[in-house]
Write a protein that holds these residues in place. Structure first.
Motif, PDB file in Angstrom:
ATOM      1  N   SER A 169       0.846  -1.193   0.000  1.00 34.21           N
ATOM      2  CA  SER A 169       0.000   0.000   0.000  1.00 34.21           C
ATOM      3  C   SER A 169       0.884   1.248   0.000  1.00 34.21           C
ATOM      4  CB  SER A 169      -0.913   0.001   1.227  1.00 34.21           C
ATOM      5  OG  SER A 169      -0.145   0.042   2.405  1.00 34.21           O
ATOM      6  N   VAL A 170       0.231   2.400  -0.152  1.00 37.73           N
ATOM      7  CA  VAL A 170       0.900   3.691  -0.040  1.00 37.73           C
ATOM      8  C   VAL A 170       0.395   4.325   1.253  1.00 37.73           C
ATOM      9  CG1 VAL A 170       1.124   5.991  -1.055  1.00 37.73           C
ATOM     10  CG2 VAL A 170       1.127   3.982  -2.534  1.00 37.73           C
ATOM     11  N   PRO A 171       1.289   4.783   2.123  1.00 37.73           N
ATOM     12  CA  PRO A 171       0.853   5.368   3.396  1.00 37.73           C
ATOM     13  C   PRO A 171      -0.096   6.552   3.184  1.00 37.73           C
ATOM     14  CG  PRO A 171       3.241   5.070   3.364  1.00 37.73           C
ATOM     15  CD  PRO A 171       2.740   4.795   1.976  1.00 37.73           C
ATOM     16  N   GLY A 172      -1.051   6.672   4.078  1.00 35.31           N
ATOM     17  CA  GLY A 172      -2.012   7.768   4.002  1.00 35.31           C
ATOM     18  C   GLY A 172      -1.351   9.135   4.050  1.00 35.31           C
ATOM     19  N   THR A 173      -0.213   9.249   4.746  1.00 31.95           N
ATOM     20  CA  THR A 173       0.480  10.535   4.819  1.00 31.95           C
ATOM     21  C   THR A 173       1.023  10.950   3.456  1.00 31.95           C
ATOM     22  OG1 THR A 173       2.485   9.367   5.526  1.00 31.95           O
ATOM     23  CG2 THR A 173       1.106  10.346   7.257  1.00 31.95           C
ATOM     24  N   GLU A 174       1.490   9.986   2.667  1.00 30.99           N
ATOM     25  CA  GLU A 174       1.997  10.302   1.332  1.00 30.99           C
ATOM     26  C   GLU A 174       0.846  10.693   0.399  1.00 30.99           C
ATOM     27  OE1 GLU A 174       4.408   8.301  -2.379  1.00 30.99           O
ATOM     28  OE2 GLU A 174       4.760   7.527  -0.369  1.00 30.99           O
TER      29      GLU A 174
END
Length: 118
Positions: A43-48
């Motif tokens: 996944s891609v972190p929510g912060t990014e």
């Protein structure tokens, strides 16, 4: 002769303004972003994701974008996966939006966000 020069300058100014507006509209409508997928969590972190969206919602040289963007979690590397994000503006208004994965491949995902809505 002065009249022609004034008309020429006016037309040049209008063309420059129209070009700037067209470029700004295209920039604002470009809501796609691509990020590298974490190999462990897939996944891609929510912060990014939030950082990418904040960049899309801000105009260059005009600080009218959100003061921050938060996403409820990571964005999974699965086509069609979604995450809800909220843009927080200076006047205390919050605008929600949905971020959706449109392409997955080669360790990267491409995602798009809808327009912020109340």
């Amino acid at each position: 002769m002065r009249y022609l020069r004034a008309v020429g300058l006016a037309l040049a100014g209008m063309a420059l303004l129209a070009g700037g507006l067209a470029a700004g509209a295209h920039w604002m409508l470009d809501r796609y972003a691509t990020s590298k997928v974490d190999r462990v969590s897939h996944s891609v972190p929510g912060t990014e994701v939030a950082s990418s969206i904040a960049g899309h919602l801000s105009l260059p040289l005009i600080p009218k974008g959100p003061r921050s963007v938060d996403c409820r979690g990571a964005l999974r590397a699965v086509k069609g996966a979604r995450v809800h994000c909220t843009a927080h503006y200076l006047r205390g208004t919050d605008r929600g939006m949905t971020v959706r994965v449109v392409r997955v491949g080669r360790g990267r995902i491409t995602y798009v966000h809808d327009a912020p809505h109340p």
